[in-house]
Structure formats: structure tokens, C-alpha cells
Scaffold this active site. Sequence first.
Site, PDB file in Angstrom:
ATOM      1  N   HIS A 107      67.006  14.332 -23.144  1.00  9.10           N
ATOM      2  CA  HIS A 107      67.403  14.767 -21.799  1.00  9.10           C
ATOM      3  C   HIS A 107      66.329  14.301 -20.804  1.00  9.10           C
ATOM      4  CE1 HIS A 107      69.524  16.759 -18.778  1.00  9.10           C
ATOM      5  NE2 HIS A 107      69.585  17.996 -19.240  1.00  9.10           N
ATOM      6  N   GLN A 114      66.066  15.737 -17.070  1.00  9.26           N
ATOM      7  CA  GLN A 114      65.519  17.090 -16.996  1.00  9.26           C
ATOM      8  C   GLN A 114      63.997  17.066 -17.066  1.00  9.26           C
ATOM      9  OE1 GLN A 114      66.960  20.356 -16.684  1.00  9.26           O
ATOM     10  NE2 GLN A 114      64.780  20.720 -16.332  1.00  9.26           N
ATOM     11  N   ARG A 156      77.162  11.963 -19.373  1.00 11.39           N
ATOM     12  CA  ARG A 156      76.640  13.141 -20.072  1.00 11.39           C
ATOM     13  C   ARG A 156      77.533  13.366 -21.285  1.00 11.39           C
ATOM     14  NH1 ARG A 156      73.950  18.282 -18.726  1.00 11.39           N
ATOM     15  NH2 ARG A 156      74.903  19.972 -19.913  1.00 11.39           N
ATOM     16  N   CYS A 182      64.904  24.780 -18.910  1.00  9.83           N
ATOM     17  CA  CYS A 182      65.836  23.828 -18.296  1.00  9.83           C
ATOM     18  C   CYS A 182      67.092  24.494 -17.757  1.00  9.83           C
ATOM     19  CB  CYS A 182      66.195  22.727 -19.284  1.00  9.83           C
ATOM     20  SG  CYS A 182      67.113  23.323 -20.727  1.00  9.83           S
ATOM     21  N   ASP A 205      63.690  26.657 -24.646  1.00  8.71           N
ATOM     22  CA  ASP A 205      65.086  26.265 -24.411  1.00  8.71           C
ATOM     23  C   ASP A 205      65.970  27.257 -25.155  1.00  8.71           C
ATOM     24  OD1 ASP A 205      67.329  24.852 -23.650  1.00  8.71           O
ATOM     25  OD2 ASP A 205      66.772  22.979 -24.622  1.00  8.71           O
ATOM     26  N   ARG A 246      65.732  18.813  -9.959  1.00 13.35           N
ATOM     27  CA  ARG A 246      66.724  17.937 -10.572  1.00 13.35           C
ATOM     28  C   ARG A 246      67.395  17.090  -9.493  1.00 13.35           C
ATOM     29  NH1 ARG A 246      69.243  19.022 -15.371  1.00 13.35           N
ATOM     30  NH2 ARG A 246      70.214  17.000 -14.996  1.00 13.35           N
TER      31      ARG A 246
END
Length: 306
Positions: A131, A134, A104, A261, A222, A289
Site C-alpha cells: 500500500h 498510504q 485498487r 491507516c 493496522d 492521503r
Amino acid sequence: MVRHFLDISDFSRSTLQGIIDDSIQRKAIAREARLAPGPLAGRTLAMIFDSPSTRTRISFDLAMRALGGDTIMLTGAEMQLGRGETIADTARVLSRYVDAIMIRTLDAAKVEELAANATIPVINGLTRRSHPCQVLADLMTMIERQGSTDGKTVAWTGSSSNVLVSWIHAAPRFGFRLKIAAPAEYAPDQDIIDRARSEGGEIELGDDPEEAVRGANCVVTDTWVSMGDTDGERRHNVLKPYQVSSRLMALADRDAIFMHCLPAHRGDEVEGAVMDGPQSVVWDEAENRLHVQKGILAWCFGEAGA
């Protein structure tokens, strides 16, 4: 052949759907699976974090353990990466020690270089560019709630982000229409949209959130200020009209779901009443997730469906 998981755009729908189907199956048998030896027993996942994490760290750690494997948590600062060792050399060394790497980091080039030099699977846990883990969890949630992604309309309102880029990657693969509302200065790069359209994606880009959300089956947003952004005050001023409010959600399909997210900032990109309301599936997303990470790990090791 080594199986890396770097971007949704790298895969066909059948591969991605297979990972989601496997994730749903593993979610259904999660309790029973704890009592049985996992398919990744004896395997170790190195998790490298250059940026803070809650969901990515916990979900990959628990997913690997649920599959019978082990994890090692690392940060760039405590590795020799922080003292000048190259990504390529790090990839070669880790390939001798562990069985897979999840990284990450904001720098997408680091992930690509890691994958190019590793002889073990590399998973993109997040970059500033995309991402994919996600959005695979988001798609899983959408399928659970609405049966399918085909023929649905997904509306995005707010600034472009790595999550939106992965939604754009997913559009031509999962048969949904993606309507994006973003101010011009915070809109996604046109070349990303053009590529998705060339692959058959139905993507509309505008600056009117009401038009984007009207009749949508899923509304997504987001945070307005992401890691690395330095123009927070301006973003708040420009993006205020793009907040997902109860009034805006009322324009969507009556059975529409709201996604985020996380972490979310109630009162900024989303109204608290929406975030905590009956149409919100953000906690389902967060849980999924964990299950999607299981599916991704199983696929990387050739254990999908096991």
C-alpha cells in the site's frame, strides 16, 4: 518513458522525497490553487476499484480535480474485466481513452500486468501485497510532525499487512529503524525483510510488542482482520496482546506519535483512548492521503514542483 507508481521499493529516496516535498507544497497552497488553472487540465484519470474504498477513492478523485483534471470511476464488475476480458487488453484500451489509471485490487499481479501493457501511468492504489500511497502519506505526516524520518524509530505491533510491507520498503530509503512485533504465524515474509536489509534497512523482527515500542518515535498498527482474511476469530485471539493500549504507548518516546491507516476498530488493535488521544495523528494521515495523491499524480505526469 511512462512513469508508473507501483511500489516504494521501485524508487530512490530522492524521488520519493521529491514527491513528499511537492505534496507538502501543494498542501500549503491548496486554497490558492483552487483559484488557478491546474497543471493536469485536460487530463483524465480512470480509477478502477475491485475492493471497497473510502480514503483512496475520495483522495484520488479530489486530488485529480484539484490539479485541474477529471476522473472516471469504474469497478471490475461493471467493466468487461468481469466478463473475461484480459487485463492486458483492458490496459491497451484505456491507454487510448484516458491519461492515467489508478487501480485498487487485492491481486498484485493484476497491477503489474496492467502496467506492463499500458502506455500511460499506472498507480497502485492498494493490493494485498503493498500500500505505497498510504505509507507515503504516513511519511509525510511523520516529517510534518517530527521534522525528519532520519534516525527515528518506527514500531509496528500486530499482524503483517500490505501497509507493513510498504513500511519495510520505506525503511532503507528514509533512514529510520523499523522494529516489528508480530506473532510468528502473522509475521511478514522473511524475503521481504532480507531484501530491505540488503538495501541498508535497519529492521528488527520479534514477537514482543513492549520491546518494539520502547523508546519509539512512531507507533503504527493496522486492523487485525484485513480484506480476504477468513480466520478472524483466531486472529483476534492471537493478536490481543499486540493491541496498542495507553500502557503500551507510555513505553514509547514521550513525543511519540500514533499512526493507523484506517479504518480502525477501537477496542481491537487500538484502545479508544489512544486512537482519540493527543499522540494520535490518524486524521492528519487521512488528510495527507489527499495531498500525497496530488504529489504522485504530478510526478506521474512530470509536473512535480509545478
